[in-house]
Design an enzyme around this catalytic site. Structure first.
Site, PDB file in Angstrom:
ATOM      1  N   HIS A   1       0.883  -1.425  -0.080  1.00  0.00           N
ATOM      2  CA  HIS A   1      -0.143  -0.009  -0.234  1.00  0.00           C
ATOM      3  C   HIS A   1       0.696   1.608  -0.204  1.00  0.00           C
ATOM      4  O   HIS A   1       1.865   1.463   0.991  1.00  0.00           O
ATOM      5  CB  HIS A   1      -1.182   0.123   1.075  1.00  0.00           C
ATOM      6  CG  HIS A   1      -2.056  -1.462   1.147  1.00  0.00           C
ATOM      7  ND1 HIS A   1      -2.923  -1.728   2.173  1.00  0.00           N
ATOM      8  CD2 HIS A   1      -2.392  -1.346   0.112  1.00  0.00           C
ATOM      9  CE1 HIS A   1      -2.911  -2.448   1.754  1.00  0.00           C
ATOM     10  NE2 HIS A   1      -3.498  -2.591   0.925  1.00  0.00           N
TER      11      HIS A   1
ATOM     12  N   GLU B   1       1.651  -5.355  10.756  1.00  0.00           N
ATOM     13  CA  GLU B   1       0.819  -3.842  10.925  1.00  0.00           C
ATOM     14  C   GLU B   1       1.869  -3.729  11.917  1.00  0.00           C
ATOM     15  O   GLU B   1       2.478  -3.890  13.111  1.00  0.00           O
ATOM     16  CB  GLU B   1      -0.514  -3.942  11.319  1.00  0.00           C
ATOM     17  CG  GLU B   1      -1.277  -4.916  10.989  1.00  0.00           C
ATOM     18  CD  GLU B   1      -1.499  -4.036   9.036  1.00  0.00           C
ATOM     19  OE1 GLU B   1      -0.971  -2.806   9.217  1.00  0.00           O
ATOM     20  OE2 GLU B   1      -2.229  -4.427   8.706  1.00  0.00           O
TER      21      GLU B   1
ATOM     22  N   HIS C   1       2.955  -3.496   6.236  1.00  0.00           N
ATOM     23  CA  HIS C   1       2.158  -2.710   6.698  1.00  0.00           C
ATOM     24  C   HIS C   1       2.062  -1.758   7.277  1.00  0.00           C
ATOM     25  O   HIS C   1       2.700  -1.852   8.429  1.00  0.00           O
ATOM     26  CB  HIS C   1       0.710  -3.208   6.386  1.00  0.00           C
ATOM     27  CG  HIS C   1       0.099  -4.177   4.866  1.00  0.00           C
ATOM     28  ND1 HIS C   1      -0.911  -3.304   3.702  1.00  0.00           N
ATOM     29  CD2 HIS C   1       0.789  -4.933   5.062  1.00  0.00           C
ATOM     30  CE1 HIS C   1      -0.384  -4.561   3.419  1.00  0.00           C
ATOM     31  NE2 HIS C   1       0.294  -5.351   2.895  1.00  0.00           N
TER      32      HIS C   1
ATOM     33  N   GLU D   1       1.480   2.962   3.234  1.00  0.00           N
ATOM     34  CA  GLU D   1       1.657   3.173   4.370  1.00  0.00           C
ATOM     35  C   GLU D   1       3.413   2.817   4.025  1.00  0.00           C
ATOM     36  O   GLU D   1       3.754   1.592   3.246  1.00  0.00           O
ATOM     37  CB  GLU D   1       1.522   1.418   4.847  1.00  0.00           C
ATOM     38  CG  GLU D   1      -0.381   1.266   4.738  1.00  0.00           C
ATOM     39  CD  GLU D   1      -1.057   0.453   4.355  1.00  0.00           C
ATOM     40  OE1 GLU D   1      -0.022  -0.862   4.037  1.00  0.00           O
ATOM     41  OE2 GLU D   1      -2.699   0.690   4.880  1.00  0.00           O
TER      42      GLU D   1
END
Ligand SMILES: [Zn+2]
Length: 453
Positions: free
Chosen positions: A86, A308, A216, A89
């Site tokens: 992404h 994440e 991410h 990110e």
């Protein structure tokens, strides 16, 4: 004279290395420069290659670390990190540049742990899978960033919703009854994916990856498969359903390895969310269709988790050094997780490696296959296992083996040619028929409340 000057030269060389990657956000040209600067500092243990180009023509570069760059050595497992899928990110991208510099620098300093890691593992690092999206996000800068600006690729497609949906084949008929390994791709898959996705699928088909992570941002948690729940087409997307793989315990351990080596991920409370131990099953957080993580598990031998790494998707530069210190040990410890379970050679009676041999572990319904040279890798938790190797035209062989916590057990198979039996029909042929039938069905659009992974 030369002997007197050498210590000074050494200090200057080290300083140069230390300055290679700064705690700054790297635009595309700067990122490429940083990769080549690391390659330049450690030419004997690194290689740079591109797996393809983005929509706007930017290379998807990979920096490889190995004692023999560019060569697969039998029994040496292949690892990968993918960042910035992404585009907005961005922490993963910067962390992977830092990690590249760290591995190079520590290897040159003779750090024993890093030296072992590079000698025993082939490590592939892709700092950005979505360089076009990144440029859009970076133009806005960290302060004025719109929450989703730059997330997608240049065609406006979310790359983590763009992989062929193999889960649907597995969940056929409403139950998890189909195979969950090496599921064939739909015939028309190439026309349905973006250039970045296509490049990555070809990449992971060409290397026999064993373990990987996809980096991410937008939360702080280690997320493991499956990402897609079985019944999302029937229920509200807010419904969360824990959807474990047959390797659930192993995945939990892999995710915990990262979360507990991370500065604060394991504490659980982060960014206003709570995840026990700092880990979560993907589908039990929110169900996600066509993601890269499930694709790795269902199509290849690779076990992938999704990390994440920051509440703020585009953290300010002042925060980068602190983030690196919080992630450094975790990034290294996670690579080391590749050295567990069993590995070995599958060969014929003349000691020729057999490629594509199937390795099945009793009680775990997920097979892996041997690579081109006949070597295989099966990540497993400590325990005693009954393992069978089988290949077309050979008699299967079954052994019982015990796996310890520290290093992988070596389990080799030598298969006798099967002269009596007719060649068995390939197991996958039935699945292919099912897939064709399924391809005609309308595959539900991914609905997701989260915008992290
Ligand atoms: Zn994401």
């Amino acid at each position: 004279m030369a002997r007197l000057l050498w210590p000074l030269v050494r200090v200057l060389l080290l300083l140069e290395v230390a300055a290679a990657v700064n705690f700054l956000h790297h635009r595309y040209e700067e990122m490429v420069q940083a990769l080549f600067s690391v390659q330049n500092e450690c030419p004997y243990i690194t290689r740079i290659y591109s797996v393809g180009r983005s929509v706007e023509g930017r290379h998807l570069y990979v920096l490889e670390f190995s004692d023999y760059p560019g060569i697969h050595e039998p029994l040496e497992p292949e690892f990968k990190y993918v960042g910035n899928m992404h585009g907005n990110e961005v922490l993963g991208r910067e962390l992977l540049l830092q990690l590249s510099e760290f591995l190079c620098e520590e290897y040159r300093r003779g750090n024993e742990r890093v030296t072992h890691l590079i000698h025993d593992t082939r490590i592939h690092i892709m700092p950005s899978m979505n360089p076009d999206g990144y440029e859009v996000a970076a133009k806005q800068g960290p302060d004025s960033i719109g929450y989703l600006t730059g997330r997608n690729n240049a065609n406006g497609v979310d790359l983590n919703r763009n992989f062929p949906d193999l889960n649907t084949f597995m969940y056929y008929n409403g139950e998890i009854s189909g195979p969950n390994h090496h599921i064939p791709l739909p015939d028309n898959w190439k026309s349905q994916v973006e250039p970045e996705t296509l490049a990555v699928i070809q990449w992971i088909s060409n290397y026999n990856f064993v373990l990987s992570a996809n980096l991410h941002g937008g939360a702080v948690v280690a997320n493991y498969p499956y990402d897609k729940s079985q019944d999302q087409r029937f229920r509200s997307h807010r419904r969360t359903v824990n959807t474990p793989t047959p390797d659930d315990k192993l995945f939990q351990k892999l995710a915990k390895t990262y979360s507990y080596a991370h500065g604060w991920m394991h504490r659980g409370w982060n960014c206003g969310d709570y995840f026990a131990d700092g880990i979560t099953n993907g589908a039990s957080w929110y169900s996600l269709s066509k993601g890269m993580q499930d694709f790795n598990y269902l199509y290849t031998n690779c076990f992938e988790i999704t990390l994440e790494l920051s509440c703020n998707k585009f953290p300010p530069e002042e925060d980068l050094e602190r983030q690196w210190m919080a992630n450094r040990e975790a990034l290294v410890a996670f690579i080391e997780e590749i050295h567990q379970g069993i590995k070995g050679m599958v060969s014929d009676e003349n000691n020729n490696g057999i490629a594509g041999a199937v390795i099945s572990v009793q009680g775990i319904s997920h097979d892996v296959t041997s690579g081109d040279m006949g070597d295989y890798f099966r990540l497993l938790l400590p325990g005693t296992y009954t393992v069978t190797a089988s290949a077309e035209g050979y008699q299967p062989q079954t052994v019982t083996t015990t796996v310890g916590p520290a290093a992988p057990s070596l389990v080799h198979f030598q298969l006798k040619q099967d002269v009596v039996r007719k060649l068995p029909e390939r197991k996958t042929s039935g699945t292919r028929t099912n897939n064709k039938a399924l391809q005609k069905k309308v595959v539900p659009r991914a609905t997701h409340r989260g915008t992290q992974r």
